[in-house]
Design a protein around this motif. Structure first.
Motif, PDB file in Angstrom:
ATOM      1  N   ALA A   1      83.342  48.861  -7.729  1.00 13.04           N
ATOM      2  CA  ALA A   1      84.348  49.923  -7.734  1.00 13.04           C
ATOM      3  C   ALA A   1      83.882  51.151  -8.518  1.00 13.04           C
ATOM      4  O   ALA A   1      84.172  52.287  -8.125  1.00 13.04           O
ATOM      5  CB  ALA A   1      85.655  49.411  -8.331  1.00 13.04           C
ATOM      6  N   ALA A   2      83.175  50.945  -9.614  1.00 10.28           N
ATOM      7  CA  ALA A   2      82.723  52.075 -10.422  1.00 10.28           C
ATOM      8  C   ALA A   2      81.858  53.011  -9.578  1.00 10.28           C
ATOM      9  O   ALA A   2      80.968  52.571  -8.853  1.00 10.28           O
ATOM     10  CB  ALA A   2      81.926  51.564 -11.627  1.00 10.28           C
TER      11      ALA A   2
ATOM     12  N   CYS B   1      72.167  47.192  -3.231  1.00 14.78           N
ATOM     13  CA  CYS B   1      72.684  48.031  -2.158  1.00 14.78           C
ATOM     14  C   CYS B   1      71.675  49.116  -1.764  1.00 14.78           C
ATOM     15  O   CYS B   1      70.650  49.294  -2.424  1.00 14.78           O
ATOM     16  CB  CYS B   1      74.000  48.665  -2.588  1.00 14.78           C
ATOM     17  N   ALA B   2      72.004  49.806  -0.703  1.00 13.16           N
ATOM     18  CA  ALA B   2      71.113  50.843  -0.175  1.00 13.16           C
ATOM     19  C   ALA B   2      70.770  51.882  -1.239  1.00 13.16           C
ATOM     20  O   ALA B   2      71.614  52.269  -2.045  1.00 13.16           O
ATOM     21  CB  ALA B   2      71.770  51.531   1.019  1.00 13.16           C
TER      22      ALA B   2
ATOM     23  N   GLN C   1      73.065  48.023  -9.548  1.00 11.51           N
ATOM     24  CA  GLN C   1      72.639  47.706  -8.185  1.00 11.51           C
ATOM     25  C   GLN C   1      73.681  48.011  -7.122  1.00 11.51           C
ATOM     26  O   GLN C   1      73.410  47.853  -5.939  1.00 11.51           O
ATOM     27  CB  GLN C   1      72.269  46.234  -8.097  1.00 11.51           C
ATOM     28  N   LYS C   2      74.871  48.442  -7.514  1.00 14.12           N
ATOM     29  CA  LYS C   2      75.943  48.600  -6.532  1.00 14.12           C
ATOM     30  C   LYS C   2      76.036  50.035  -5.998  1.00 14.12           C
ATOM     31  O   LYS C   2      75.209  50.457  -5.216  1.00 14.12           O
ATOM     32  CB  LYS C   2      77.263  48.130  -7.146  1.00 14.12           C
ATOM     33  N   VAL C   3      77.046  50.787  -6.429  1.00 14.76           N
ATOM     34  CA  VAL C   3      77.393  52.025  -5.732  1.00 14.76           C
ATOM     35  C   VAL C   3      76.283  53.076  -5.783  1.00 14.76           C
ATOM     36  O   VAL C   3      76.117  53.840  -4.841  1.00 14.76           O
ATOM     37  CB  VAL C   3      78.724  52.590  -6.264  1.00 14.76           C
ATOM     38  N   LEU C   4      75.497  53.106  -6.862  1.00  9.98           N
ATOM     39  CA  LEU C   4      74.427  54.097  -6.931  1.00  9.98           C
ATOM     40  C   LEU C   4      73.086  53.543  -6.474  1.00  9.98           C
ATOM     41  O   LEU C   4      72.063  54.237  -6.547  1.00  9.98           O
ATOM     42  CB  LEU C   4      74.326  54.672  -8.344  1.00  9.98           C
TER      43      LEU C   4
ATOM     44  N   SER D   1      88.907  47.586   0.722  1.00 11.13           N
ATOM     45  CA  SER D   1      87.806  48.158  -0.046  1.00 11.13           C
ATOM     46  C   SER D   1      87.059  49.196   0.769  1.00 11.13           C
ATOM     47  O   SER D   1      86.861  49.042   1.977  1.00 11.13           O
ATOM     48  CB  SER D   1      86.843  47.047  -0.464  1.00 11.13           C
ATOM     49  N   CYS D   2      86.594  50.246   0.087  1.00 10.13           N
ATOM     50  CA  CYS D   2      85.749  51.247   0.741  1.00 10.13           C
ATOM     51  C   CYS D   2      84.273  51.005   0.427  1.00 10.13           C
ATOM     52  O   CYS D   2      83.422  51.792   0.845  1.00 10.13           O
ATOM     53  CB  CYS D   2      86.151  52.659   0.319  1.00 10.13           C
ATOM     54  N   THR D   3      83.977  49.940  -0.308  1.00  8.83           N
ATOM     55  CA  THR D   3      82.580  49.611  -0.600  1.00  8.83           C
ATOM     56  C   THR D   3      82.190  48.323   0.120  1.00  8.83           C
ATOM     57  O   THR D   3      81.431  48.339   1.073  1.00  8.83           O
ATOM     58  CB  THR D   3      82.332  49.502  -2.106  1.00  8.83           C
ATOM     59  N   SER D   4      82.726  47.195  -0.302  1.00 15.80           N
ATOM     60  CA  SER D   4      82.412  45.915   0.350  1.00 15.80           C
ATOM     61  C   SER D   4      83.428  45.690   1.465  1.00 15.80           C
ATOM     62  O   SER D   4      84.487  45.105   1.261  1.00 15.80           O
ATOM     63  CB  SER D   4      82.460  44.780  -0.666  1.00 15.80           C
TER      64      SER D   4
END
Length: 393
Positions: free
Chosen positions: A175-176, A22-23, A194-197, A306-309
């Motif tokens: 989600a974390a 992710c970004a 690699q996801k939210v952070l 979802s607020c992420t994907s």
């Protein structure tokens, strides 16, 4: 010429909206990794302290209870989930909730690879959740908190029995750090850097409650366990895994990047700040969907979006009239056009998901970038609509 036919003048400064990797966090550059202890043994004092720092900062930001164990494991979130499934399951029956690609993979592994004799799969199509009331908490339960490939999340933890007999094994990779996780209702939680952070890929995190650690001490699987899956030795958890020791060699560049992401998370208000950023991104897209005449959410229930994907479906009548293969082609053409324009990379849905678009809205994405993207979605859809209209003529 309509407004949607006009090429938008404003462009996202950061066109990276992929759902993994992710970004990067705002302002990131390679300079953030300048302090990485490369060329060193990860067992040496300094590098080992960096690994321990990832664990300590992660626990603190997430509000993880002190008596939980958290370790760094190989093979991203997939590796963390597989370690849990292979090491913990088999002591009792298991329910697996499957409603998108990865939860479907966990169901396949439990049924076809582990071949557990008492396994039940509760399924739902993309856009919906299985019947959460049908879960049997006398059994172990495997589920995702957020379906990365469907944009559907569980609404809360109230459906998880506080007096459960089995273990609640939760894949929380998307989600974390973006959603509240009720630690008192969970026993195993996994995610990846690699996801939210926006960390570099290849490393997973595995968190165990005292109940899960007790399972490791009281249950020995009757199947061979490769070294990479072993969480216990001699009837006890391998404590080193949860103190900065790792089963295989980690990348110290990735470790430095993870620490950078965690420090940034602290700077934006910790977990509340991260959640607020992700929810603001979902809200911006929801406002746009409300007035759109061609796009809707794949998640049917607003409480499960979802607020992420953030997964979108295409609702235009001409699109609905296409054969499934043509729908896939048209959706990919929209994503490819946006990519070619350099305004949004990697918006195509996951390969097993329904045709549509998937926009990452995790905390590292600025809401201003989402708002700059949305007119481009209208523009790209208008171009593809015109193309199909010419073909039909």
């Amino acid at each position: 010429m309509t407004a949607a036919d006009t090429r938008p003048s404003r462009r996202p400064a950061n066109p990276n909206f992929a759902s993994g990797p992710c970004a990067k966090r705002p302002g990131w550059s390679l300079e953030a990794l300048s302090g990485a202890l490369v060329g060193r043994s990860h067992r040496a004092k300094g590098p080992h302290a960096r690994l321990a720092e990832v664990i300590a900062r992660s626990k603190a930001i997430l509000g993880m209870p002190d008596d939980w164990r958290l370790g760094i494991v190989p093979a991203s979130d997939t590796g963390a989930v597989e370690m849990a499934l292979w090491s913990l399951l088999g002591a009792r029956g298991v329910d697996v909730l499957a409603w998108e690609s990865f939860t479907g993979e966990w169901a396949t592994d439990v049924v076809n690879q582990l071949k557990l004799p008492d396994a039940r799969v509760l399924r739902a199509p993309y856009g919906r959740l299985p019947d959460l009331a049908a879960v049997d908490w006398s059994r172990d339960v495997v589920f995702a908190w957020n379906g990365t490939t469907s944009g559907v999340r569980v609404p809360d933890g109230n459906w998880i029995a506080p007096d459960r007999e089995g273990l609640a094994i939760c894949d929380a990779t998307s989600a974390a750090f973006a959603m509240e996780l009720p630690w008192d209702r969970l026993d195993v939680v996994t995610w990846s850097w690699q996801k939210v952070l926006g960390g570099e890929a290849g490393h997973g995190m595995l968190a165990l409650s005292p109940r899960a650690a007790e399972r490791l001490s009281t249950f020995t699987p009757d199947r061979p366990l490769p070294k990479i899956f072993r969480l216990a030795k001699g009837g006890k958890p391998i404590e080193g895994i949860f103190a900065g020791d790792t089963i295989n060699t980690p990348s110290m560049l990735c470790v430095e990047d993870a620490i950078d992401g965690l420090r940034w998370a602290e700077s934006v208000g910790g977990l509340p700040g991260l959640i607020a950023r992700s929810e603001a991104n979902l809200a911006a897209i929801a406002r746009w969907v409300e007035r759109s005449d061609w796009a809707g959410f794949l998640a049917e229930d607003p409480a499960t979006r979802s607020c992420t994907s953030i997964c979108l479906r295409i609702t235009a009548p001409w699109f609905a009239g296409l054969e499934p293969a043509e729908q896939n082609k048209a959706a990919k053409e929209i994503a490819a056009l946006l990519d070619a324009e350099g305004v949004a990379h990697d918006l195509a849905p996951y390969r097993d998901a329904p045709p549509g678009l998937r926009i990452w809205g995790g905390a590292t994405v600025e809401t201003a970038e989402i708002e700059a993207l949305l007119p481009w979605l209208d523009w790209a859809f208008a171009q593809i609509t015109a193309r199909y209209a010419r073909q039909a003529a």
